[in-house]
Write an enzyme that holds these catalytic residues in place. Structure first.
Site, PDB file in Angstrom:
ATOM      1  N   SER A  39       0.799  -1.219   0.000  1.00 54.37           N
ATOM      2  CA  SER A  39       0.000   0.000   0.000  1.00 54.37           C
ATOM      3  C   SER A  39       0.837   1.277   0.000  1.00 54.37           C
ATOM      4  CB  SER A  39      -0.951   0.016   1.208  1.00 54.37           C
ATOM      5  OG  SER A  39      -0.231   0.169   2.419  1.00 54.37           O
ATOM      6  N   LYS A  93       0.911   5.092   6.947  1.00 53.71           N
ATOM      7  CA  LYS A  93       0.440   5.964   5.865  1.00 53.71           C
ATOM      8  C   LYS A  93       1.197   7.278   5.919  1.00 53.71           C
ATOM      9  CE  LYS A  93      -2.740   2.832   5.122  1.00 53.71           C
ATOM     10  NZ  LYS A  93      -2.565   1.884   4.005  1.00 53.71           N
TER      11      LYS A  93
END
Length: 219
Positions: A39, A93
């Site tokens: 990701s 993230k």
């Protein structure tokens, strides 16, 4: 049994003390986080072991999320590690929006507080392209899919006080703030700035020597 246990504790008290101190250190000071998915490609690869500075933002009570002292707040571009209640998982993230920011995503291009970000394509293939995203002065790489994605757009949102908007660098293949909403400040446990080591999951878990101690600061 009881005597054996007491004897073992006495004989191994130095080892037990070391294990306790190491556990406290990993809980409150620094730890590593194993990245299981792509990701955050191309910045972070599957199999990377990421060094996490757990004192980057807070001094916390070990084994809890209770902050004793606030060191600083995340800024745009920081790569954060957080325990997401919404995702029921620990995630990594990149901070895109800080409290008060107005953020729009249109066809995978960000506009923050009315300023559209610049993008520069650096590589491309049949399924995706890697680009340099200029995050209001901080340049880093992102990966954009050539297949239309529902994640490529969202209307203007304002980041609430005490929350952050976090996106993945692999923009079309991640459950980030577009799925789990804003990240509460209280869930953020540290900042990730370098790779400690890396194993190639696609090549018999052999080490990727070129990624050992690789900096994440420039993508």
């Amino acid at each position: 049994m009881k005597r054996w246990l007491i004897k073992s504790l006495k004989e191994n008290k130095s080892l037990l003390l070391f294990l306790v101190l190491m556990s406290v250190f990993r809980s409150a000071v620094a730890d590593w986080y194993t990245v299981p998915t792509g990701s955050m490609k191309p910045t972070i690869l599957e199999g990377d072991r990421i060094y996490t500075n757990k004192m980057a933002y807070d001094v916390r009570v070990p084994f809890t999320h209770i902050s004793l002292y606030k060191v600083s707040n995340p800024v745009r571009g920081d790569i954060i590690v957080f325990d997401s209640k919404a995702a029921k998982n620990r995630l990594i993230k990149r901070v895109i929006g800080i409290p008060g920011d107005r953020v729009v995503l249109s066809h995978n291009q960000l506009t923050i507080n009315g300023e559209q970000l610049d993008y520069q394509k650096i590589s491309s293939n049949a399924v995706s392209s890697d680009e340099i995203e200029n995050l209001l002065g901080l340049k880093h790489q992102v990966r954009l899919s050539k297949t239309p994605s529902s994640l490529a757009n969202f209307r203007e949102v304002t980041v609430p006080e005490g929350y952050y908007l976090a996106l993945s660098d692999n923009r079309d293949h991640s459950a980030d703030s577009r799925v789990i909403s804003f990240v509460p400040r209280s869930e953020i446990i540290g900042s990730a700035k370098s790779v400690v080591m890396s194993l190639n999951y696609d090549n018999y878990y052999l080490p990727r020597k070129e990624r050992f101690f690789h900096s994440l600061l420039n993508g």
